[in-house]
Design an enzyme around this catalytic site. Structure first.
Site, mmCIF file in Angstrom:
data_model
loop_
_atom_site.group_PDB
_atom_site.id
_atom_site.type_symbol
_atom_site.label_atom_id
_atom_site.label_comp_id
_atom_site.label_asym_id
_atom_site.label_seq_id
_atom_site.Cartn_x
_atom_site.Cartn_y
_atom_site.Cartn_z
ATOM 1 N N HIS A 164 0.816 -1.227 0.000
ATOM 2 C CA HIS A 164 0.000 0.000 0.000
ATOM 3 C C HIS A 164 0.843 1.268 0.000
ATOM 4 C CE1 HIS A 164 -4.061 -1.784 0.708
ATOM 5 N NE2 HIS A 164 -3.288 -2.811 1.017
ATOM 6 N N ASP A 371 3.808 9.565 -1.021
ATOM 7 C CA ASP A 371 2.625 8.842 -0.544
ATOM 8 C C ASP A 371 2.255 7.770 -1.556
ATOM 9 O OD1 ASP A 371 0.409 8.232 1.003
ATOM 10 O OD2 ASP A 371 -0.172 10.329 1.265
HETATM 11 O O1 F6P Z 1 -1.112 2.453 4.108
HETATM 12 C C1 F6P Z 1 -0.160 2.503 5.070
HETATM 13 C C2 F6P Z 1 -0.617 2.125 6.463
HETATM 14 O O2 F6P Z 1 0.474 1.794 7.255
HETATM 15 C C3 F6P Z 1 -1.591 0.978 6.531
HETATM 16 O O3 F6P Z 1 -0.982 -0.283 6.540
HETATM 17 C C4 F6P Z 1 -2.335 1.310 7.769
HETATM 18 O O4 F6P Z 1 -3.617 0.799 7.765
HETATM 19 C C5 F6P Z 1 -2.380 2.829 7.796
HETATM 20 O O5 F6P Z 1 -1.261 3.242 7.066
HETATM 21 C C6 F6P Z 1 -2.403 3.428 9.192
HETATM 22 O O6 F6P Z 1 -1.213 3.102 9.872
HETATM 23 P P1 F6P Z 1 -1.207 2.465 11.325
HETATM 24 O O7 F6P Z 1 -1.929 1.155 11.257
HETATM 25 O O8 F6P Z 1 0.246 2.290 11.649
HETATM 26 O O9 F6P Z 1 -1.900 3.443 12.207
#
Ligand code: F6P
Length: 468
Positions: A164, A371
């Site tokens: 992602h 991003d």
């Molecule tokens: O898309 C990147 C990401 O790390 C996802 O895996 C995750 O759902 C989101 O950002 C939010 O990050 P975190 O779970 O570390 O709060």
């Protein structure tokens, strides 16, 4: 069709799932895209419960529960494990590395060992729950190695992976001592998906530098295994941001008690508070515009909504301090009786409130320094109506590849961004409508359902019939 089995770092609780369906909670793009896909079909979703357990219960199997057609299984992690695997390797090593913030990358063997252990635990918890016809889809950088450990456990069935976030150029990825293991692990998947062509190119270059495998433009073959590597830009469900979703929610002016003034323009920025999102440079661009264009003083309000994120990671604590200091400086410099240029909100807002805020804004500033995709850009577009606002979008977001009709900026160029912001605030309605329509076409056709269905369809079809 196979049963879809999804593995993500975190799974929402039963309560969160209910709120998610009502739009009364906001979660990251990954969970909201996966949730839309999972709630439409029978499936299994495995991930960390989101809580650290007390010492003495490391990694005990967590709860299982069902929500509509989905069965959810959770893994508990101890505080120590979370510190090393999630805060440490995922967020202090891989996150800055993959986003090319190389001076922030922390290299610690202990963290990598914990990352391996936890990825193995995900695989070993999942393996006994699998049926031979299942299609397993693993998500994101926290879980690169789950495929490798699943194969080691004996899984021979369909196995896909989606990243992602960006995949960086080889020169950057090379600084990771365990890069070769991660790349070899990726080749255990039948299908690997990324958001853009340039991330795919970077990954293929890294694989080619690491192995003597062969790339034919779609498949990477090495050591008798073939992995498809495809491009699948993630989206949102536009209907969740359209009018009915917003009706019951107070306007941004009401929430902020802004004096009713049709000449006062509103700019909105919504981000997880993360150093990749470029909030300080965005604030500097606003500062520059107010310096250079004194006519805008008293006429524009910039609303920055920062959702707390990864608050145990020191770099995030520092980012918050930097942002808040800048907000104070700029407000101190320009505020007048009854007007302050910036309203700063450090908290979570439910999705339907955000939909209303996007709709009420004249300009949405989405200016990350790097991003993978950035779904705020797509949400902002989906929430606009007959008199649409303007999207100012960083060229360093994956979204800029699809949304060339935004006002595309280089966020490092403060003068350029401040001029683009000024121009966006003056943009005549016909131009706003034309740009918005073309972006809306992209948002509608590349929805999260489309993303999920094309990846899952390709995984189902196997390496022969894949289109991505
Ligand atoms: O898309 C990147 C990401 O790390 C996802 O895996 C995750 O759902 C989101 O950002 C939010 O990050 P975190 O779970 O570390 O709060």
């Amino acid at each position: 069709m196979s049963r879809l089995v999804v593995v993500t770092n975190r799974v929402p609780s039963a309560d969160e799932l209910t709120h998610l369906e009502q739009g009364s909670v906001a979660v990251g793009g990954l969970v909201s895209a996966v949730k839309s896909m999972m709630l439409r079909q029978r499936g299994l979703w495995l991930g960390w419960s989101g809580r650290g357990t007390s010492r003495g219960r490391p990694g005990a199997p967590g709860a299982t529960f069902s929500h509509g057609p989905v069965d959810l299984a959770t893994i508990d992690l101890s505080e120590d494990e979370l510190n090393l695997y999630y805060t440490g390797f995922a967020n202090r090593t891989l996150w800055p590395l993959l986003h090319c913030f190389l001076e922030r990358v922390s290299i610690r063997r202990e963290s990598y060992r914990a990352y391996q252990r936890i990825n193995r635990r995900f695989a070993e918890t999942l393996f006994p729950l699998l049926k031979p016809d299942d299609a397993v889809w693993v998500h994101d950088y926290q879980l690169f190695l789950v495929g490798h450990f699943l194969r080691q456990a004996g899984w021979k069935g369909k196995l896909g992976y989606f990243l992602h976030v960006p995949f960086p150029p080889t020169e950057a990825f090379d600084i990771l001592p365990w890069g070769p293991e991660i790349l070899q692990g990726l080749l255990q998947y039948d299908l690997v998906g990324l958001h853009t062509e340039s991330y795919r190119r970077n990954l293929v270059n890294a694989l080619a530098a690491e192995t003597d495998g062969a790339w034919d433009g779609r498949n990477f073959t090495y050591d008798g295994r073939t992995s498809r590597i495809g491009v699948y830009p993630i989206g949102i469900e536009p209907d969740e941001f359209r009018e009915p979703a917003r009706l019951s929610v107070p306007s941004l002016s009401d929430v902020l008690s802004l004096p009713p003034d049709p000449d006062n323009k509103i700019i909105v920025g919504v981000d997880r508070l993360d150093y990749t999102k470029g909030i300080p440079l965005r604030l500097r661009a606003l500062d520059r515009m107010l310096e250079r264009r004194p006519s805008m003083r008293g006429k524009v309000t910039f609303v920055q909504i920062s959702a707390p994120s990864r608050t145990r990671v020191p770099e995030y604590v520092k980012e918050r301090e930097d942002v808040e200091m800048l907000v104070g400086q700029i407000n101190g410099k320009f505020s007048e009786m009854g007007w302050a240029p910036i309203r700063y909100l450090y908290r979570y807002f439910p999705q339907r409130d955000l939909a209303r805020f996007y709709h009420d804004a004249d300009v949405g500033m989405v200016t990350p320094l790097r991003d993978g995709m950035n779904l705020i850009a797509k949400e902002f577009v989906a929430a606009q109506g007959d008199d649409p606002g303007v999207l100012l979008l960083s060229r360093f977001s994956g979204a800029a590849v699809e949304m060339g009709d935004a006002v595309v900026v280089n966020p490092y160029d403060i003068d350029g961004t401040s001029e683009a912001l000024y121009m966006a605030l003056q943009m005549p309605k016909p131009e706003r409508v034309e740009r918005w329509r073309s972006m809306m076409d992209v948002v509608v056709s590349n929805s999260s359902s489309h993303w999920g269905e094309s990846f899952y369809g390709d995984l189902e079809r196997g390496t022969e019939g894949i289109s991505g």
